[in-house]
Motif scaffolding. Structure first.
Motif, PDB file in Angstrom:
ATOM      1  N   UNK A 141       0.826  -1.188   0.000  1.00  0.00           N
ATOM      2  CA  UNK A 141       0.000   0.000   0.000  1.00  0.00           C
ATOM      3  C   UNK A 141       0.866   1.246   0.000  1.00  0.00           C
ATOM      4  N   UNK A 142       0.241   2.386  -0.298  1.00  0.00           N
ATOM      5  CA  UNK A 142       0.977   3.644  -0.401  1.00  0.00           C
ATOM      6  C   UNK A 142       1.568   4.071   0.938  1.00  0.00           C
ATOM      7  N   UNK A 143       0.822   3.864   2.032  1.00  0.00           N
ATOM      8  CA  UNK A 143       1.245   4.314   3.358  1.00  0.00           C
ATOM      9  C   UNK A 143       2.215   3.289   3.960  1.00  0.00           C
ATOM     10  N   UNK A 144       3.516   3.589   4.033  1.00  0.00           N
ATOM     11  CA  UNK A 144       4.480   2.596   4.541  1.00  0.00           C
ATOM     12  C   UNK A 144       4.252   2.232   5.996  1.00  0.00           C
ATOM     13  N   UNK A 145       3.596   3.106   6.756  1.00  0.00           N
ATOM     14  CA  UNK A 145       3.349   2.801   8.172  1.00  0.00           C
ATOM     15  C   UNK A 145       2.134   1.912   8.355  1.00  0.00           C
ATOM     16  N   UNK A 146       1.321   1.761   7.325  1.00  0.00           N
ATOM     17  CA  UNK A 146       0.107   0.950   7.426  1.00  0.00           C
ATOM     18  C   UNK A 146       0.060  -0.209   6.440  1.00  0.00           C
ATOM     19  N   UNK A 147       1.059  -0.318   5.575  1.00  0.00           N
ATOM     20  CA  UNK A 147       1.062  -1.377   4.562  1.00  0.00           C
ATOM     21  C   UNK A 147       0.745  -2.735   5.188  1.00  0.00           C
ATOM     22  N   UNK A 148      -0.236  -3.445   4.620  1.00  0.00           N
ATOM     23  CA  UNK A 148      -0.663  -4.737   5.156  1.00  0.00           C
ATOM     24  C   UNK A 148      -0.424  -5.898   4.189  1.00  0.00           C
ATOM     25  N   UNK A 149       0.433  -5.685   3.204  1.00  0.00           N
ATOM     26  CA  UNK A 149       0.699  -6.755   2.239  1.00  0.00           C
ATOM     27  C   UNK A 149       1.301  -7.980   2.914  1.00  0.00           C
ATOM     28  N   UNK A 150       2.077  -7.772   3.987  1.00  0.00           N
ATOM     29  CA  UNK A 150       2.655  -8.914   4.705  1.00  0.00           C
ATOM     30  C   UNK A 150       1.550  -9.854   5.180  1.00  0.00           C
ATOM     31  N   UNK A 151       0.488  -9.306   5.756  1.00  0.00           N
ATOM     32  CA  UNK A 151      -0.592 -10.132   6.302  1.00  0.00           C
ATOM     33  C   UNK A 151      -1.425 -10.804   5.214  1.00  0.00           C
ATOM     34  N   UNK A 152      -1.299 -10.333   3.976  1.00  0.00           N
ATOM     35  CA  UNK A 152      -2.081 -10.872   2.861  1.00  0.00           C
ATOM     36  C   UNK A 152      -1.236 -11.764   1.955  1.00  0.00           C
ATOM     37  N   UNK A 153      -0.035 -12.108   2.405  1.00  0.00           N
ATOM     38  CA  UNK A 153       0.966 -12.739   1.536  1.00  0.00           C
ATOM     39  C   UNK A 153       0.542 -14.094   0.987  1.00  0.00           C
ATOM     40  N   UNK A 154      -0.377 -14.802   1.643  1.00  0.00           N
ATOM     41  CA  UNK A 154      -0.743 -16.150   1.197  1.00  0.00           C
ATOM     42  C   UNK A 154      -1.957 -16.156   0.273  1.00  0.00           C
ATOM     43  N   UNK A 155      -2.465 -14.988  -0.099  1.00  0.00           N
ATOM     44  CA  UNK A 155      -3.585 -14.956  -1.031  1.00  0.00           C
ATOM     45  C   UNK A 155      -3.107 -15.395  -2.415  1.00  0.00           C
ATOM     46  N   UNK A 156      -3.909 -16.225  -3.052  1.00  0.00           N
ATOM     47  CA  UNK A 156      -3.568 -16.695  -4.389  1.00  0.00           C
ATOM     48  C   UNK A 156      -3.970 -15.670  -5.439  1.00  0.00           C
TER      49      UNK A 156
END
Length: 350
Positions: A141-156
């Motif tokens: 996500x744009x906001x580096x302090x809130x980026x949640x891509x780590x928590x979504x890493x297992x989405x296909x």
């Protein structure tokens, strides 16, 4: 097939918080037909939460669907969480919940109700790869302090193709301003807790409720010196400093857990650093040249670091960092980034 004569219908996972509420409002403003969906989970204050979400849905003038998830959440998330601690691992229930529950069962429920897409208030984005498979990749996500891509890493890729992230290019501070513009004045800057089922309860108390028993064990150094005792290795995690009760000129830290023998292994700060680790359950999002080189993130608040990834025996993968990393924790997820794209992930074994 989507009916092109009607607006695209989107189901929004709503919690009553500012992110999901503004997500629904943004989609309405963009012309989508929006339905709210709330997961009924085995959490404290459920009735109060339902009331809160219903008020937000009423204010937005959208229908709200309640989806029963109690038993599946216990089976897929609580059991995984408890079993991990039994095995001396530190789990990440949010990663598994996103794959299995929010973007698994909940999305299936949305599609069954006639939704064309599912949306959430996560701070992450989706990049469509220009290939014959229509591969979709998760991006930061744009906001580096809130980026949640780590928590979504297992989405296909298939899960991402059904998904919208309207907050991808917003910063958190802007969402509070957006909420006020949409007429929602009740949000005061509060942040949601990472592990939802630990609200108002500490980890040890929760695990005790799940049937984990206190059992006296030894606190030892790597060379086997016994320096103290504890009441259950499952009450500790790698990198922990507090609660050891062993005074010294410099602090002691947990550097490992031996669940089989109920031992907590401690060391000094420099013993928390390592350059290599082993991954299992590797999930690549697209084909990439091996050995792969890029940045690897070891936990949600870890600064992704340069590393090389190679296959080893038994389907595992070895990560070697350019610089040693602190408090590598078995059970957590390692997420591989190519620039800001998630290209793979695996579970840390050692």
């Amino acid at each position: 097939m989507t009916d092109l004569t009607r607006p695209c219908t989107v189901g929004v996972a709503m919690s009553g918080g500012v992110d999901s509420t503004v997500t629904a409002a943004i989609l309405l403003e963009q012309g989508f037909s929006v339905h709210g969906f709330f997961m009924k989970l085995p959490l404290p204050g459920l009735d109060e939460q339902i009331c809160k979400v219903q008020k937000a849905a009423d204010r937005l003038n959208i229908p709200l669907h309640l989806v029963e998830m109690e038993e599946e959440f216990k089976k897929r998330i609580i059991a995984y969480f408890t079993d991990s601690y039994c095995q001396g691992r530190t789990p990440n229930p949010c990663v598994v919940c996103n794959r299995e529950i929010k973007f698994g069962l909940l999305t299936e429920a949305m599609l069954a109700q006639g939704m064309d897409k599912a949306a959430t208030g996560h701070y992450a984005g989706i990049h469509q790869v220009d290939d014959i498979n229509g591969t979709a990749l998760l991006r930061r996500g744009k906001d580096p302090t809130k980026d949640q891509s780590y928590f979504l890493c297992r989405l296909s890729s298939q899960q991402l193709q059904h998904t919208l992230f309207p907050l991808a290019d917003y910063c958190k501070k802007d969402i509070f301003l957006q909420a006020q513009d949409f007429g929602f004045t009740q949000f005061g800057g509060d942040e949601s807790q990472d592990v939802c089922f630990l609200v108002h309860q500490n980890l040890a108390a929760f695990l005790s409720e799940q049937g984990m028993k206190s059992m006296r064990g030894e606190i030892v150094t790597k060379d086997g010196r016994v320096l103290g005792s504890h009441q259950g290795s499952w009450k500790y995690t790698v990198g922990q400093r507090r609660g050891l009760g062993i005074p010294d000129a410099t602090p002691w830290y947990v550097i490992g857990l031996d669940a089989k023998n109920n031992r907590v292994i401690i060391g000094k700060n420099d013993e928390l650093f390592q350059r290599e680790l082993l991954l299992s359950n590797m999930q690549w999002q697209l084909e990439l040249p091996i050995p792969w080189q890029g940045k690897v993130q070891l936990r949600s608040r870890h600064q992704a670091a340069e590393a090389e990834v190679n296959p080893v025996e038994n389907g595992n993968w070895r990560i070697r960092f350019q610089e040693p990393q602190r408090a590598v924790t078995p059970g957590q997820f390692a997420v591989l980034y190519q620039e800001d794209m998630v290209v793979g992930s695996g579970i840390i074994q050692s």
